[in-house]
Design a protein around this motif. Structure first.
Motif, PDB file in Angstrom:
ATOM      1  N   GLU A 312       0.838  -1.210   0.000  1.00  0.00           N
ATOM      2  CA  GLU A 312       0.000   0.000   0.000  1.00  0.00           C
ATOM      3  C   GLU A 312       0.870   1.257   0.000  1.00  0.00           C
ATOM      4  O   GLU A 312       0.604   2.219  -0.705  1.00  0.00           O
ATOM      5  CB  GLU A 312      -0.924   0.009   1.237  1.00  0.00           C
ATOM      6  CG  GLU A 312      -2.157  -0.842   1.086  1.00  0.00           C
ATOM      7  CD  GLU A 312      -2.826  -0.667  -0.285  1.00  0.00           C
ATOM      8  OE1 GLU A 312      -3.195   0.486  -0.612  1.00  0.00           O
ATOM      9  OE2 GLU A 312      -2.964  -1.658  -1.025  1.00  0.00           O
ATOM     10  N   GLU A 313       1.937   1.231   0.808  1.00  0.00           N
ATOM     11  CA  GLU A 313       2.863   2.372   0.868  1.00  0.00           C
ATOM     12  C   GLU A 313       3.502   2.594  -0.506  1.00  0.00           C
ATOM     13  O   GLU A 313       3.712   3.720  -0.941  1.00  0.00           O
ATOM     14  CB  GLU A 313       3.961   2.123   1.904  1.00  0.00           C
ATOM     15  CG  GLU A 313       3.507   2.299   3.321  1.00  0.00           C
ATOM     16  CD  GLU A 313       3.128   3.749   3.654  1.00  0.00           C
ATOM     17  OE1 GLU A 313       3.748   4.677   3.125  1.00  0.00           O
ATOM     18  OE2 GLU A 313       2.183   3.927   4.438  1.00  0.00           O
ATOM     19  N   MET A 314       3.840   1.500  -1.162  1.00  0.00           N
ATOM     20  CA  MET A 314       4.455   1.605  -2.484  1.00  0.00           C
ATOM     21  C   MET A 314       3.481   2.259  -3.469  1.00  0.00           C
ATOM     22  O   MET A 314       3.854   3.134  -4.248  1.00  0.00           O
ATOM     23  CB  MET A 314       4.851   0.209  -2.968  1.00  0.00           C
ATOM     24  CG  MET A 314       5.441   0.215  -4.369  1.00  0.00           C
ATOM     25  SD  MET A 314       5.927  -1.427  -4.879  1.00  0.00           S
ATOM     26  CE  MET A 314       4.341  -2.122  -5.325  1.00  0.00           C
ATOM     27  N   LYS A 315       2.219   1.857  -3.390  1.00  0.00           N
ATOM     28  CA  LYS A 315       1.227   2.430  -4.308  1.00  0.00           C
ATOM     29  C   LYS A 315       1.061   3.931  -4.058  1.00  0.00           C
ATOM     30  O   LYS A 315       0.953   4.719  -4.998  1.00  0.00           O
ATOM     31  CB  LYS A 315      -0.120   1.709  -4.135  1.00  0.00           C
ATOM     32  CG  LYS A 315      -0.117   0.319  -4.752  1.00  0.00           C
ATOM     33  CD  LYS A 315      -1.467  -0.322  -4.560  1.00  0.00           C
ATOM     34  CE  LYS A 315      -1.484  -1.713  -5.151  1.00  0.00           C
ATOM     35  NZ  LYS A 315      -2.641  -2.494  -4.718  1.00  0.00           N
ATOM     36  N   LYS A 316       1.050   4.305  -2.765  1.00  0.00           N
ATOM     37  CA  LYS A 316       0.928   5.738  -2.435  1.00  0.00           C
ATOM     38  C   LYS A 316       2.093   6.506  -3.049  1.00  0.00           C
ATOM     39  O   LYS A 316       1.940   7.596  -3.569  1.00  0.00           O
ATOM     40  CB  LYS A 316       0.957   5.925  -0.903  1.00  0.00           C
ATOM     41  CG  LYS A 316      -0.373   5.722  -0.236  1.00  0.00           C
ATOM     42  CD  LYS A 316      -0.256   6.193   1.221  1.00  0.00           C
ATOM     43  CE  LYS A 316      -1.029   5.265   2.127  1.00  0.00           C
ATOM     44  NZ  LYS A 316      -0.623   5.301   3.508  1.00  0.00           N
ATOM     45  N   ARG A 317       3.281   5.912  -2.973  1.00  0.00           N
ATOM     46  CA  ARG A 317       4.479   6.563  -3.499  1.00  0.00           C
ATOM     47  C   ARG A 317       4.385   6.728  -5.023  1.00  0.00           C
ATOM     48  O   ARG A 317       4.714   7.776  -5.574  1.00  0.00           O
ATOM     49  CB  ARG A 317       5.685   5.704  -3.133  1.00  0.00           C
ATOM     50  CG  ARG A 317       6.976   6.157  -3.735  1.00  0.00           C
ATOM     51  CD  ARG A 317       7.381   7.440  -3.110  1.00  0.00           C
ATOM     52  NE  ARG A 317       8.668   7.841  -3.567  1.00  0.00           N
ATOM     53  CZ  ARG A 317       9.542   8.500  -2.826  1.00  0.00           C
ATOM     54  NH1 ARG A 317       9.245   8.834  -1.603  1.00  0.00           N
ATOM     55  NH2 ARG A 317      10.687   8.855  -3.311  1.00  0.00           N
ATOM     56  N   LEU A 318       3.921   5.687  -5.691  1.00  0.00           N
ATOM     57  CA  LEU A 318       3.794   5.767  -7.148  1.00  0.00           C
ATOM     58  C   LEU A 318       2.811   6.869  -7.534  1.00  0.00           C
ATOM     59  O   LEU A 318       3.035   7.634  -8.470  1.00  0.00           O
ATOM     60  CB  LEU A 318       3.325   4.414  -7.712  1.00  0.00           C
ATOM     61  CG  LEU A 318       4.365   3.295  -7.664  1.00  0.00           C
ATOM     62  CD1 LEU A 318       3.716   1.956  -7.995  1.00  0.00           C
ATOM     63  CD2 LEU A 318       5.525   3.559  -8.619  1.00  0.00           C
ATOM     64  N   LYS A 319       1.733   6.957  -6.777  1.00  0.00           N
ATOM     65  CA  LYS A 319       0.729   7.985  -7.054  1.00  0.00           C
ATOM     66  C   LYS A 319       1.353   9.372  -6.852  1.00  0.00           C
ATOM     67  O   LYS A 319       1.165  10.280  -7.665  1.00  0.00           O
ATOM     68  CB  LYS A 319      -0.483   7.780  -6.118  1.00  0.00           C
ATOM     69  CG  LYS A 319      -1.631   8.708  -6.427  1.00  0.00           C
ATOM     70  CD  LYS A 319      -2.865   8.307  -5.635  1.00  0.00           C
ATOM     71  CE  LYS A 319      -4.046   9.231  -5.909  1.00  0.00           C
ATOM     72  NZ  LYS A 319      -3.759  10.641  -5.828  1.00  0.00           N
ATOM     73  N   MET A 320       2.134   9.514  -5.783  1.00  0.00           N
ATOM     74  CA  MET A 320       2.774  10.802  -5.495  1.00  0.00           C
ATOM     75  C   MET A 320       3.750  11.190  -6.627  1.00  0.00           C
ATOM     76  O   MET A 320       3.781  12.333  -7.063  1.00  0.00           O
ATOM     77  CB  MET A 320       3.508  10.698  -4.147  1.00  0.00           C
ATOM     78  CG  MET A 320       4.130  11.982  -3.639  1.00  0.00           C
ATOM     79  SD  MET A 320       5.702  12.358  -4.378  1.00  0.00           S
ATOM     80  CE  MET A 320       6.765  11.203  -3.522  1.00  0.00           C
ATOM     81  N   LEU A 321       4.491  10.192  -7.116  1.00  0.00           N
ATOM     82  CA  LEU A 321       5.436  10.481  -8.204  1.00  0.00           C
ATOM     83  C   LEU A 321       4.711  11.007  -9.432  1.00  0.00           C
ATOM     84  O   LEU A 321       5.159  11.944 -10.093  1.00  0.00           O
ATOM     85  CB  LEU A 321       6.225   9.217  -8.576  1.00  0.00           C
ATOM     86  CG  LEU A 321       7.347   8.779  -7.637  1.00  0.00           C
ATOM     87  CD1 LEU A 321       7.983   7.495  -8.144  1.00  0.00           C
ATOM     88  CD2 LEU A 321       8.420   9.861  -7.526  1.00  0.00           C
ATOM     89  N   LYS A 322       3.548  10.399  -9.707  1.00  0.00           N
ATOM     90  CA  LYS A 322       2.762  10.837 -10.879  1.00  0.00           C
ATOM     91  C   LYS A 322       2.149  12.206 -10.623  1.00  0.00           C
ATOM     92  O   LYS A 322       2.238  13.113 -11.451  1.00  0.00           O
ATOM     93  CB  LYS A 322       1.654   9.815 -11.173  1.00  0.00           C
ATOM     94  CG  LYS A 322       2.170   8.627 -11.979  1.00  0.00           C
ATOM     95  CD  LYS A 322       1.136   7.553 -12.130  1.00  0.00           C
ATOM     96  CE  LYS A 322      -0.001   7.952 -13.026  1.00  0.00           C
ATOM     97  NZ  LYS A 322      -0.994   6.883 -13.169  1.00  0.00           N
TER      98      LYS A 322
END
Ligand code: SF4
Ligand code: SF4
Length: 366
Positions: A312-322
């Motif tokens: 879940e943390e990884m997904k949040k990070r990917l979203k933030m990068l985008k």
């Protein structure tokens, strides 16, 4: 600042050294950063060709013209860039000119990733021979090596006794995996310098996760990470990469700490180190020769969160990068990987990049 002798060289080095791979664009300020570190007692400055878009040696050379105190300089030559003894000789001459020095104090056979590369370095007519000749001529003082090998392979190299010391990646998240190399260095009384002491930025970036390594409220997570390394037997110094005066002041303060770790804290740290922590991407960028122009380090930086915390943390990070524009719509996606393997050959940590990109692609967010 505390000082320790580097192996059998007789040289006393500051326990906190200066890693010169994080300078920003402002070169005048970069020189001020170097001077501030030296003023505070740092006497070991580590650079290399190609660091900071090949500006690091040049910045140091300018700063060295008016350093407040005495110091030592370390630079490097890699098998891939300088495969023959003659190439190494040319590299040394260029480095000496850039650094404005008559002699390099510590010269590294750089970035030995496995024993095959080590044999390449030692081959007749190869880099080691070239460096040894330069040493005999007085252009180098101490011949040392830097490595990303696993502990047992570091032991093999140390035991063959061609070098006076080693520079290795060693920090609170991966130290058990390199310990064998440090033990070998202790047995041979060789110097040990630790690079990536803050996990290549990983520890500052995940301060909350690493908060448990602190022993008191006065120290920061970065300081605790440095203190931890310097408390281990056999470690001569740590060289955090520094680009600002604030970073220098925070890191250099550790040189005056009581360099110990309590048994209770050591146990807690040992319990928190997992195998996966040895496979974190340090975002060093060495792999960035992708024919598909995939920004591998950005994707793997997100994947680190899966290894440290959860998906879940990884997904949040990917979203933030985008959302923040750090990954643009037109950027190559993990699914564009053609599995050519170039990046995996180059990766300093030998990470399964292709598999990680495949997993990121399957999440379907990119
Ligand atoms: S394996 Fe994939 S990510 Fe790595 S260099 Fe080749 S195309 Fe790029
Ligand atoms: S994948 Fe490997 S080489 Fe690439 S940035 Fe991460 S650690 Fe460095």
């Amino acid at each position: 600042m505390q000082y320790r002798e580097y192996g059998k060289t007789g040289k006393k080095l500051s326990v906190v050294g200066f890693g010169g791979m994080r300078f920003g664009k402002d070169e005048d300020y970069a020189q001020e950063v170097v001077h501030r570190a030296n003023e505070l007692g740092v006497n070991y400055f580590d650079t290399a060709p190609f660091y900071c878009d090949d500006r690091s040696e040049i910045i140091f050379g300018k700063a060295f013209r008016n350093m407040p105190k005495d110091f030592y300089v370390s630079t490097k030559s890699s098998l891939s860039a300088d495969p023959t003894g003659d190439d190494v000789r040319r590299r040394i001459e260029t480095s000496l000119k850039r650094l404005g020095r008559d002699k390099i104090d510590f010269f590294h056979m750089w970035c030995i990733k496995d024993l095959e590369q080590y044999r390449g370095v030692m081959a007749p007519g190869g880099p080691y021979e070239g460096a040894l000749k330069a040493k005999e001529e007085g252009l180098l003082e101490h011949l040392v090596f830097s490595t990303h090998c696993k502990g047992e392979d570091i032991r093999t190299i140390v035991e063959e006794d061609h070098f006076e010391g080693v520079l290795l990646g060693y920090n609170v998240s991966n130290y058990p995996f390199r310990q064998e190399g440090v033990n070998a260095a202790i047995e041979k009384n060789a110097g040990v310098v630790t690079m990536n002491p803050l996990g290549g930025g990983l520890i500052p970036e995940h301060r909350k996760f690493f908060d448990f390594i602190r022993e008191n409220d006065q120290e920061t997570v970065n300081q605790a990470a440095l203190r931890f390394i310097l408390a281990q037997e056999g470690i001569t110094l740590a060289i955090p990469g520094m680009g600002t005066i604030e970073e220098v002041e925070e890191n250099v303060a550790v040189g005056d700490f009581d360099l110990k770790v309590s048994p209770k804290k050591l146990k807690e740290i040992e319990e928190n180190i997992t195998d996966s922590m040895n496979t974190l991407c340090t975002t060093c960028g060495y792999c960035l020769k992708c024919p598909q122009d995939i920004k591998i380090h950005k994707y793997l930086e997100s994947y680190n969160l899966k290894l440290l915390k959860d998906e879940e943390e990884m997904k949040k990070r990917l979203k933030m990068l985008k959302d923040s524009g750090r990954l643009k719509e037109e950027d190559a996606k993990p699914g564009d990987c053609i599995a050519c393997g170039i990046c995996e050959d180059l990766c300093t940590q030998k990470l399964p990049i292709i598999q990680r990109l495949k997993e990121l692609d399957q999440i379907g967010m990119l």
